[in-house]
Design a protein around this motif. Structure first.
Motif, PDB file in Angstrom:
ATOM      1  N   ARG A 148       0.830  -1.218   0.000  1.00  0.00           N
ATOM      2  CA  ARG A 148       0.000   0.000   0.000  1.00  0.00           C
ATOM      3  C   ARG A 148       0.856   1.256   0.000  1.00  0.00           C
ATOM      4  NH1 ARG A 148      -5.881   0.189   1.783  1.00  0.00           N
ATOM      5  NH2 ARG A 148      -5.770  -0.637  -0.332  1.00  0.00           N
ATOM      6  N   ALA A 149       1.993   1.208   0.683  1.00  0.00           N
ATOM      7  CA  ALA A 149       2.864   2.387   0.755  1.00  0.00           C
ATOM      8  C   ALA A 149       3.734   2.538  -0.487  1.00  0.00           C
ATOM      9  CB  ALA A 149       3.754   2.302   1.999  1.00  0.00           C
ATOM     10  N   ARG A 168      -1.557   5.259   9.667  1.00  0.00           N
ATOM     11  CA  ARG A 168      -2.074   5.306  11.033  1.00  0.00           C
ATOM     12  C   ARG A 168      -2.171   3.905  11.632  1.00  0.00           C
ATOM     13  NH1 ARG A 168      -5.368   9.550   8.894  1.00  0.00           N
ATOM     14  NH2 ARG A 168      -6.962   8.022   8.268  1.00  0.00           N
ATOM     15  N   SER A 169      -2.506   2.939  10.787  1.00  0.00           N
ATOM     16  CA  SER A 169      -2.782   1.592  11.284  1.00  0.00           C
ATOM     17  C   SER A 169      -1.543   0.715  11.406  1.00  0.00           C
ATOM     18  CB  SER A 169      -3.785   0.886  10.358  1.00  0.00           C
ATOM     19  OG  SER A 169      -5.012   1.566  10.318  1.00  0.00           O
ATOM     20  N   ARG A 237       7.938   6.941   8.099  1.00  0.00           N
ATOM     21  CA  ARG A 237       6.718   6.848   8.898  1.00  0.00           C
ATOM     22  C   ARG A 237       6.489   5.481   9.530  1.00  0.00           C
ATOM     23  NH1 ARG A 237       1.848   9.958   5.842  1.00  0.00           N
ATOM     24  NH2 ARG A 237       0.920   9.599   7.920  1.00  0.00           N
ATOM     25  N   THR A 238       7.270   4.481   9.150  1.00  0.00           N
ATOM     26  CA  THR A 238       7.037   3.134   9.698  1.00  0.00           C
ATOM     27  C   THR A 238       8.287   2.527  10.333  1.00  0.00           C
ATOM     28  OG1 THR A 238       7.494   2.067   7.559  1.00  0.00           O
ATOM     29  CG2 THR A 238       5.201   2.695   8.026  1.00  0.00           C
ATOM     30  N   ALA A 243       9.629  -2.278  15.602  1.00  0.00           N
ATOM     31  CA  ALA A 243       9.803  -2.984  14.327  1.00  0.00           C
ATOM     32  C   ALA A 243      10.563  -2.094  13.360  1.00  0.00           C
ATOM     33  CB  ALA A 243       8.444  -3.385  13.746  1.00  0.00           C
ATOM     34  N   PRO A 244      11.874  -1.962  13.552  1.00  0.00           N
ATOM     35  CA  PRO A 244      12.661  -1.083  12.684  1.00  0.00           C
ATOM     36  C   PRO A 244      12.888  -1.685  11.299  1.00  0.00           C
ATOM     37  CG  PRO A 244      14.114  -2.258  14.173  1.00  0.00           C
ATOM     38  CD  PRO A 244      12.703  -2.627  14.578  1.00  0.00           C
ATOM     39  N   TRP A 245      13.197  -0.808  10.356  1.00  0.00           N
ATOM     40  CA  TRP A 245      13.600  -1.253   9.023  1.00  0.00           C
ATOM     41  C   TRP A 245      15.108  -1.498   9.012  1.00  0.00           C
ATOM     42  CZ3 TRP A 245      10.878  -2.897   5.021  1.00  0.00           C
ATOM     43  CH2 TRP A 245       9.531  -2.532   4.919  1.00  0.00           C
TER      44      TRP A 245
END
Length: 304
Positions: A148-149, A168-169, A237-238, A243-245
């Protein structure tokens, strides 16, 4: 132990055949190298891993993956690994090397197709939830809910409200997974503009790889800068503490494979599980048993 004088040789041949699985994939890489030569690109030898070192280290890491697999089963761990990146970034090659020597009942790959009309009407994360692991399982997502991103945003498959709702989710969704006991690891495979162009060009020239190309791939190539912007927003943003990238520099495929597997192993503290000695039982010979001949028309022709 068999008294057959050729038994040891047959055992050695079987072991070599197992290792040849990786060699077969290496031949595929060599075919790609020959196509690179046709495209007049010369490699930087200083950055390339020696073939012997690569194989030695890959087999060592795969041995550690087997130990990790045993630990996951023993401790009933639930492990999820996300592999994200541009088309042709090398995600599939790493996934193949991770799963190559593992039990498919323990470690499986989830590579979901485009959502159906029914799935499009569901909660966005719903179709991914059914693929999450139970205790004692590892699931590797070859692309994930981060579609989605990326592709959905760039290609216009979602609207702005859906895009913002995703951001947001997703942190709460991932925190929920972690609270439930899932180990979540997220990898982004990074390649350069030039490298993706090269890899797409190779796929166009290679009849064994052309199936990997789709109209979506061609459009993603044209929209390189839009994908770059979407990736930067996604990572910003995530990238959360829970839960890092992790970014895998993937221009050099062999280094990317080794670096990713090495890092994956470092993310889960594991110990070697002592296995009970396996003793092959003697086969029972029944004097009344008579093996019937196989009809010749059922045998696969021995072409080789």
């Amino acid at each position: 132990m068999s008294t057959d004088p050729t038994y040891e040789q047959r055992m050695n041949d079987a072991m070599l055949d197992s290792f040849d699985e990786e060699l077969e994939m290496e031949f595929d890489d060599n075919r790609m190298d020959s196509l690179i030569d046709e495209l007049a690109r010369t490699g930087d030898e200083e950055t390339e891993l020696g073939r012997n070192f690569y194989f030695k280290e890959l087999f060592r890491l795969q041995g550690e993956l087997v130990k990790l697999q045993d630990w996951v089963v023993h401790k009933k761990l639930k492990v999820v690994v996300l592999f994200e990146g541009r088309d042709a970034a090398g995600k599939g090659g790493v996934i193949k090397r991770i799963t190559q020597r593992l039990n498919p009942r323990v470690c499986r790959v989830a590579a979901l197709p485009a959502p159906s009309a029914r799935e499009q009407s569901q909660w966005y994360f719903q179709r991914y939830v059914s693929h999450l692991p139970a205790g004692g399982e590892i699931v590797l997502f070859d692309r994930s809910w981060y579609n989605r991103a990326g592709v959905e945003k760039v290609m216009g498959f979602c609207n702005e409200d859906e895009y913002e709702e995703f951001f947001r989710s997703v942190p709460e969704f991932e925190k929920m997974l972690i609270r439930s006991g899932i180990v979540l690891i997220k990898y982004w495979f990074s390649i350069t503009d030039d490298e993706q162009n090269l890899r797409f060009s190779l796929r166009i020239k290679d009849p064994l790889k052309q199936w990997k190309l789709s109209p979506m791939d061609m459009e993603s190539r044209r929209r390189w800068e839009q994908y770059t912007k979407a990736k930067e927003i996604m990572l910003e943003r995530t990238h959360i503490p829970e839960a890092p990238w992790w970014i895998v520099e993937a221009v050099d495929k062999k280094k990317a494979r080794l670096n990713c597997i090495h890092h994956f192993l470092s993310q889960i503290p594991y110990e070697e599980i002592e296995r009970e000695s396996v003793v092959l039982p003697e086969r029972v010979h029944n004097p009344d048993y008579l093996r019937h001949p196989v009809p010749k028309n059922m045998i696969v022709p021995p072409v080789y």
